[in-house]
Design a protein around this motif. Structure first.
Motif, PDB file in Angstrom:
ATOM      1  N   ASP A  46       0.842  -1.197   0.000  1.00  0.00           N
ATOM      2  CA  ASP A  46       0.000   0.000   0.000  1.00  0.00           C
ATOM      3  C   ASP A  46       0.876   1.246   0.000  1.00  0.00           C
ATOM      4  OD1 ASP A  46      -2.197   1.600   0.028  1.00  0.00           O
ATOM      5  OD2 ASP A  46      -2.525   1.454   2.192  1.00  0.00           O
ATOM      6  N   THR A  47       1.531   1.493  -1.112  1.00  0.00           N
ATOM      7  CA  THR A  47       2.391   2.673  -1.264  1.00  0.00           C
ATOM      8  C   THR A  47       1.679   3.693  -2.131  1.00  0.00           C
ATOM      9  OG1 THR A  47       3.462   1.909  -3.283  1.00  0.00           O
ATOM     10  CG2 THR A  47       4.379   1.126  -1.201  1.00  0.00           C
ATOM     11  N   PRO A  48       2.152   4.947  -2.144  1.00  0.00           N
ATOM     12  CA  PRO A  48       1.513   5.950  -3.020  1.00  0.00           C
ATOM     13  C   PRO A  48       1.478   5.519  -4.486  1.00  0.00           C
ATOM     14  CG  PRO A  48       2.958   7.015  -1.450  1.00  0.00           C
ATOM     15  CD  PRO A  48       3.186   5.533  -1.306  1.00  0.00           C
ATOM     16  N   LEU A  49       2.424   4.745  -4.923  1.00  0.00           N
ATOM     17  CA  LEU A  49       2.470   4.250  -6.301  1.00  0.00           C
ATOM     18  C   LEU A  49       2.144   2.765  -6.350  1.00  0.00           C
ATOM     19  CD1 LEU A  49       5.667   6.109  -7.587  1.00  0.00           C
ATOM     20  CD2 LEU A  49       3.274   6.719  -7.984  1.00  0.00           C
ATOM     21  N   MET A  50       1.192   2.367  -5.508  1.00  0.00           N
ATOM     22  CA  MET A  50       0.775   0.951  -5.436  1.00  0.00           C
ATOM     23  C   MET A  50       1.980   0.085  -5.061  1.00  0.00           C
ATOM     24  SD  MET A  50      -2.453   1.151  -5.871  1.00  0.00           S
ATOM     25  CE  MET A  50      -2.931  -0.539  -6.137  1.00  0.00           C
ATOM     26  N   ASP A  51       2.309  -0.917  -5.885  1.00  0.00           N
ATOM     27  CA  ASP A  51       3.394  -1.824  -5.514  1.00  0.00           C
ATOM     28  C   ASP A  51       4.731  -1.441  -6.149  1.00  0.00           C
ATOM     29  OD1 ASP A  51       2.830  -2.389  -8.111  1.00  0.00           O
ATOM     30  OD2 ASP A  51       2.572  -4.557  -7.842  1.00  0.00           O
ATOM     31  N   LEU A  52       4.816  -0.237  -6.726  1.00  0.00           N
ATOM     32  CA  LEU A  52       6.056   0.219  -7.377  1.00  0.00           C
ATOM     33  C   LEU A  52       6.554  -0.809  -8.399  1.00  0.00           C
ATOM     34  CD1 LEU A  52       7.935   1.555  -4.204  1.00  0.00           C
ATOM     35  CD2 LEU A  52       6.593   2.881  -5.835  1.00  0.00           C
ATOM     36  N   ARG A  53       5.613  -1.478  -9.052  1.00  0.00           N
ATOM     37  CA  ARG A  53       5.960  -2.560  -9.972  1.00  0.00           C
ATOM     38  C   ARG A  53       6.893  -2.106 -11.085  1.00  0.00           C
ATOM     39  NH1 ARG A  53       4.542  -3.884 -14.824  1.00  0.00           N
ATOM     40  NH2 ARG A  53       2.998  -2.214 -14.931  1.00  0.00           N
ATOM     41  N   HIS A  54       6.776  -0.858 -11.491  1.00  0.00           N
ATOM     42  CA  HIS A  54       7.548  -0.385 -12.637  1.00  0.00           C
ATOM     43  C   HIS A  54       9.043  -0.356 -12.373  1.00  0.00           C
ATOM     44  CE1 HIS A  54       3.449   1.231 -13.081  1.00  0.00           C
ATOM     45  NE2 HIS A  54       3.630   0.928 -14.342  1.00  0.00           N
ATOM     46  N   PHE A  55       9.454  -0.455 -11.093  1.00  0.00           N
ATOM     47  CA  PHE A  55      10.876  -0.498 -10.757  1.00  0.00           C
ATOM     48  C   PHE A  55      11.335  -1.897 -10.370  1.00  0.00           C
ATOM     49  CE2 PHE A  55       9.407   3.825  -9.500  1.00  0.00           C
ATOM     50  CZ  PHE A  55      10.093   4.537 -10.472  1.00  0.00           C
ATOM     51  N   ALA A  56      10.427  -2.866 -10.391  1.00  0.00           N
ATOM     52  CA  ALA A  56      10.761  -4.222  -9.938  1.00  0.00           C
ATOM     53  C   ALA A  56      11.753  -4.876 -10.891  1.00  0.00           C
ATOM     54  CB  ALA A  56       9.495  -5.066  -9.828  1.00  0.00           C
ATOM     55  N   LEU A  57      12.798  -5.463 -10.332  1.00  0.00           N
ATOM     56  CA  LEU A  57      13.818  -6.114 -11.146  1.00  0.00           C
ATOM     57  C   LEU A  57      13.331  -7.429 -11.743  1.00  0.00           C
ATOM     58  CD1 LEU A  57      16.869  -5.420  -8.826  1.00  0.00           C
ATOM     59  CD2 LEU A  57      16.640  -4.594 -11.173  1.00  0.00           C
ATOM     60  N   ASP A  58      12.444  -8.110 -11.047  1.00  0.00           N
ATOM     61  CA  ASP A  58      12.015  -9.438 -11.487  1.00  0.00           C
ATOM     62  C   ASP A  58      10.586  -9.408 -12.021  1.00  0.00           C
ATOM     63  OD1 ASP A  58      12.320 -12.194 -11.906  1.00  0.00           O
ATOM     64  OD2 ASP A  58      11.291 -12.650 -10.031  1.00  0.00           O
ATOM     65  N   THR A  59      10.280  -8.409 -12.844  1.00  0.00           N
ATOM     66  CA  THR A  59       8.928  -8.257 -13.383  1.00  0.00           C
ATOM     67  C   THR A  59       9.008  -7.886 -14.857  1.00  0.00           C
ATOM     68  OG1 THR A  59       8.086  -7.504 -11.237  1.00  0.00           O
ATOM     69  CG2 THR A  59       6.749  -6.992 -13.176  1.00  0.00           C
ATOM     70  N   GLU A  60       8.154  -8.511 -15.665  1.00  0.00           N
ATOM     71  CA  GLU A  60       8.070  -8.137 -17.069  1.00  0.00           C
ATOM     72  C   GLU A  60       7.332  -6.804 -17.184  1.00  0.00           C
ATOM     73  OE1 GLU A  60       9.746  -9.903 -19.144  1.00  0.00           O
ATOM     74  OE2 GLU A  60      10.185 -11.445 -17.633  1.00  0.00           O
ATOM     75  N   LEU A  61       7.493  -6.138 -18.323  1.00  0.00           N
ATOM     76  CA  LEU A  61       6.845  -4.850 -18.581  1.00  0.00           C
ATOM     77  C   LEU A  61       7.178  -3.836 -17.498  1.00  0.00           C
ATOM     78  CD1 LEU A  61       3.316  -6.131 -19.733  1.00  0.00           C
ATOM     79  CD2 LEU A  61       5.295  -5.553 -21.162  1.00  0.00           C
ATOM     80  N   ALA A  62       8.432  -3.832 -17.091  1.00  0.00           N
ATOM     81  CA  ALA A  62       8.914  -2.878 -16.095  1.00  0.00           C
ATOM     82  C   ALA A  62      10.207  -2.256 -16.609  1.00  0.00           C
ATOM     83  CB  ALA A  62       9.152  -3.575 -14.756  1.00  0.00           C
ATOM     84  N   MET A  63      10.642  -1.173 -15.966  1.00  0.00           N
ATOM     85  CA  MET A  63      11.813  -0.437 -16.428  1.00  0.00           C
ATOM     86  C   MET A  63      13.081  -1.305 -16.494  1.00  0.00           C
ATOM     87  SD  MET A  63      13.439   3.121 -14.992  1.00  0.00           S
ATOM     88  CE  MET A  63      14.020   2.377 -13.465  1.00  0.00           C
ATOM     89  N   PRO A  64      13.388  -2.131 -15.483  1.00  0.00           N
ATOM     90  CA  PRO A  64      14.595  -2.955 -15.583  1.00  0.00           C
ATOM     91  C   PRO A  64      14.576  -3.919 -16.760  1.00  0.00           C
ATOM     92  CG  PRO A  64      13.866  -2.818 -13.308  1.00  0.00           C
ATOM     93  CD  PRO A  64      12.779  -2.236 -14.147  1.00  0.00           C
ATOM     94  N   SER A  65      13.407  -4.510 -17.052  1.00  0.00           N
ATOM     95  CA  SER A  65      13.296  -5.405 -18.197  1.00  0.00           C
ATOM     96  C   SER A  65      13.525  -4.648 -19.501  1.00  0.00           C
ATOM     97  CB  SER A  65      11.930  -6.082 -18.197  1.00  0.00           C
ATOM     98  OG  SER A  65      11.763  -6.899 -19.343  1.00  0.00           O
ATOM     99  N   TRP A  66      12.926  -3.466 -19.602  1.00  0.00           N
ATOM    100  CA  TRP A  66      13.126  -2.612 -20.781  1.00  0.00           C
ATOM    101  C   TRP A  66      14.593  -2.229 -20.918  1.00  0.00           C
ATOM    102  CZ3 TRP A  66      14.526   2.696 -20.392  1.00  0.00           C
ATOM    103  CH2 TRP A  66      14.502   3.409 -21.605  1.00  0.00           C
ATOM    104  N   TYR A  67      15.232  -1.897 -19.807  1.00  0.00           N
ATOM    105  CA  TYR A  67      16.638  -1.496 -19.847  1.00  0.00           C
ATOM    106  C   TYR A  67      17.530  -2.661 -20.276  1.00  0.00           C
ATOM    107  CZ  TYR A  67      21.197   0.181 -18.342  1.00  0.00           C
ATOM    108  OH  TYR A  67      22.517   0.551 -18.326  1.00  0.00           O
TER     109      TYR A  67
END
Length: 255
Positions: A46-67
């Motif tokens: 329960d964070t201001p940005l939900m689960d901060l998924r977009h910065f997760a290292l082990d998640t598809e469709l996130a910034m680390p995967s794109w990088y």
């Protein structure tokens, strides 16, 4: 560098700047991924940005995967330039450089589309894979890495010592993350699920090692270009030197 007619014959790259950007960006991506896990573990989802998924290292469709996809593509492009330059110099290993370029391009596509993960469930069901083989794609993956290692090792050892050392270090980091940590991640997923602390630690370490390995490989390729065709701040050409046959033709035309 320009050819005899004054026109550039390739793509200009400031290699020192490229290395600096990659190292900085990799450090930022890894740091944000680690910080995300710390925040989630301390205060929950329960964070201001939900689960901060977009910065997760082990998640598809996130910034680390794109990088990681971009890093793999950069490696493929550098390998292609080296292959072209080596061929222009009548080098015998240009085919191996080009083969590596194709492999890294395919790896970039796989990172974006996760083709390898489609193998997990069919292989797991076919072989009743458990424990460290729970992510069953690691078995054909390990076989493929071993075969490619045997094929490319003599080629790597023929390279300048500094380049070879960087490439070997990059390979150890990347394979250690992509395969080594994946073996452990599968066992931890089966035993405790992906929300457990041991799995989270292993997954973060895995992705961090992959990004670090790719970053070191970029350094290795830039070091090789600088060693073979000039200083690190140079113009890298698809045809770095004029082939001997072309040189002879130009002398004949001038006469």
């Amino acid at each position: 560098m320009a050819n005899a007619h004054g026109a550039d014959r390739g793509i200009g790259l400031d290699l020192s700047r490229l290395v600096a950007i990659v190292v900085f960006a990799s450090a930022v991506v890894i740091a944000l991924g680690v910080l995300r896990e710390i925040v989630i573990w301390q205060i929950g989802l329960d964070t201001p940005l939900m689960d901060l998924r977009h910065f997760a290292l082990d998640t598809e469709l996130a910034m680390p995967s794109w990088y990681s996809t971009i890093l793999l593509f950069i490696c493929a492009a550098l390998l292609y330039l080296i292959a072209r330059a080596t061929r222009a110099d009548d080098g015998r290993d240009w085919v191996r450089w080009m083969t590596l370029s194709a492999i890294f391009l395919l790896m970039s596509l796989d990172e974006a589309a996760s083709f390898h993960e489609a193998l997990m469930r069919p292989l797991r069901g076919a072989f009743d894979a458990t424990g460290i083989f729970y992510y069953a794609w690691v078995v054909p993956g390990a076989i493929g890495v071993f075969a490619l290692g045997l094929y490319f090792l003599p080629f790597v050892l023929r390279l300048p010592r500094r380049t070879a050392a960087w490439i070997i270090a990059a390979g150890v980091l990347y394979v250690g993350g992509a395969l080594g940590m994946e073996f452990l991640g599968g066992a931890f997923d089966e035993a405790w699920s992906t929300s457990s602390l041991p799995y989270i630690f292993i997954s973060v370490l895995e992705e961090s090692l992959e990004i670090a390995g790719l970053s070191v490989f970029v350094i290795a390729l830039c070091t090789h270009i600088g060693t073979q065709w000039g200083a690190l701040d140079v113009r890298v050409l698809a045809e770095a030197r004029v082939p001997k046959r072309e040189q002879a033709g130009r002398r004949a035309d001038a006469a």
